[in-house]
Design a protein around this motif. Structure first.
Motif, mmCIF file in Angstrom:
data_model
loop_
_atom_site.group_PDB
_atom_site.id
_atom_site.type_symbol
_atom_site.label_atom_id
_atom_site.label_comp_id
_atom_site.label_asym_id
_atom_site.label_seq_id
_atom_site.Cartn_x
_atom_site.Cartn_y
_atom_site.Cartn_z
ATOM 1 N N LEU A 55 0.854 -1.191 0.000
ATOM 2 C CA LEU A 55 0.000 0.000 0.000
ATOM 3 C C LEU A 55 0.891 1.242 0.000
ATOM 4 O O LEU A 55 0.977 1.969 0.974
ATOM 5 C CB LEU A 55 -0.931 0.016 1.223
ATOM 6 C CG LEU A 55 -2.060 -0.979 1.227
ATOM 7 C CD1 LEU A 55 -2.926 -0.801 2.461
ATOM 8 C CD2 LEU A 55 -2.917 -0.859 -0.010
ATOM 9 N N THR A 56 1.527 1.472 -1.115
ATOM 10 C CA THR A 56 2.486 2.574 -1.183
ATOM 11 C C THR A 56 1.931 3.806 -1.889
ATOM 12 O O THR A 56 2.403 4.910 -1.660
ATOM 13 C CB THR A 56 3.768 2.120 -1.906
ATOM 14 O OG1 THR A 56 3.409 1.622 -3.199
ATOM 15 C CG2 THR A 56 4.466 1.009 -1.127
ATOM 16 N N GLU A 57 0.955 3.613 -2.733
ATOM 17 C CA GLU A 57 0.396 4.736 -3.486
ATOM 18 C C GLU A 57 -0.586 5.510 -2.613
ATOM 19 O O GLU A 57 -1.343 4.919 -1.849
ATOM 20 C CB GLU A 57 -0.321 4.235 -4.746
ATOM 21 C CG GLU A 57 0.565 3.479 -5.711
ATOM 22 C CD GLU A 57 1.695 4.336 -6.277
ATOM 23 O OE1 GLU A 57 1.452 5.521 -6.570
ATOM 24 O OE2 GLU A 57 2.807 3.814 -6.409
ATOM 25 N N PRO A 58 -0.601 6.837 -2.741
ATOM 26 C CA PRO A 58 -1.516 7.649 -1.933
ATOM 27 C C PRO A 58 -2.983 7.245 -2.084
ATOM 28 O O PRO A 58 -3.720 7.235 -1.104
ATOM 29 C CB PRO A 58 -1.285 9.065 -2.443
ATOM 30 C CG PRO A 58 0.101 9.055 -2.989
ATOM 31 C CD PRO A 58 0.297 7.665 -3.536
ATOM 32 N N GLU A 59 -3.401 6.896 -3.307
ATOM 33 C CA GLU A 59 -4.807 6.511 -3.478
ATOM 34 C C GLU A 59 -5.111 5.197 -2.765
ATOM 35 O O GLU A 59 -6.210 4.994 -2.264
ATOM 36 C CB GLU A 59 -5.223 6.444 -4.954
ATOM 37 C CG GLU A 59 -4.588 5.322 -5.738
ATOM 38 C CD GLU A 59 -3.442 5.761 -6.631
ATOM 39 O OE1 GLU A 59 -2.957 4.925 -7.391
ATOM 40 O OE2 GLU A 59 -3.034 6.935 -6.569
ATOM 41 N N GLN A 60 -4.127 4.287 -2.680
ATOM 42 C CA GLN A 60 -4.324 3.041 -1.950
ATOM 43 C C GLN A 60 -4.448 3.320 -0.451
ATOM 44 O O GLN A 60 -5.266 2.711 0.232
ATOM 45 C CB GLN A 60 -3.163 2.079 -2.197
ATOM 46 C CG GLN A 60 -3.092 1.534 -3.608
ATOM 47 C CD GLN A 60 -1.822 0.730 -3.824
ATOM 48 O OE1 GLN A 60 -0.740 1.135 -3.388
ATOM 49 N NE2 GLN A 60 -1.947 -0.401 -4.496
ATOM 50 N N GLN A 61 -3.632 4.238 0.026
ATOM 51 C CA GLN A 61 -3.695 4.597 1.443
ATOM 52 C C GLN A 61 -5.015 5.285 1.773
ATOM 53 O O GLN A 61 -5.609 5.036 2.822
ATOM 54 C CB GLN A 61 -2.499 5.470 1.809
ATOM 55 C CG GLN A 61 -1.192 4.695 1.715
ATOM 56 C CD GLN A 61 0.037 5.562 1.858
ATOM 57 O OE1 GLN A 61 -0.060 6.781 2.007
ATOM 58 N NE2 GLN A 61 1.201 4.945 1.813
#
Length: 108
Positions: A55-61
Motif C-alpha cells: 500500500l504505497t500509493e496515496p490513493e491506496q492509502q
C-alpha cells in the motif's frame, strides 16, 4: 511433562478463553450479514497488502482509510474488531512470556 505437552495444553486453554469464543461469535455474525461480510473481505485484502508493504500509493492509502472508517461505522464489524483486539492483547502477552528467555539470552 515436556514443552510440547505444555504448548498443546496452552492451545486448548486459548481455545477455551471467553475472548476466543467471543471472536468466533463475532465472526459468525459478520459472515451472516452480507454487508459486514463484504467489508470483512475487503479488510482482509487491505490487511494482507499492508503486511506485504503493497500500500504505497496515496490513493491506496486513502482507500484503506476510507475502508477503516466504514469498518468502524458498521456495528457488526466494529464488534468483531473490538473482540479481536481483546484476544490480541492476550496473545501478545503470551508471546512476550514465551520469548522472554530468548530476549534475555540475546540481551534485547
Amino acid at each position: 511433562m515436556n514443552i510440547y505437552d505444555t504448548m498443546n495444553q496452552l492451545e486448548r486453554e486459548l481455545r477455551a478463553l471467553p475472548e476466543y469464543q467471543a471472536v468466533i461469535t463475532a465472526l459468525a455474525a459478520v459472515k451472516a450479514d452480507e454487508t459486514a461480510n463484504i467489508l470483512y473481505a475487503k479488510f482482509i485484502d487491505i490487511q494482507t497488502k499492508m503486511q506485504m508493504g503493497q500500500l504505497t500509493e496515496p490513493e491506496q492509502q486513502n482507500e484503506a482509510q476510507t475502508l477503516f472508517a466504514e469498518l468502524q461505522a458498521n456495528p457488526i464489524m466494529s464488534e468483531l474488531l473490538a473482540k479481536e483486539q481483546a484476544l490480541q492483547t492476550i496473545t501478545s502477552d503470551l508471546q512476550d512470556i514465551v520469548f522472554k528467555p530468548l530476549q534475555e539470552l540475546y540481551g534485547q
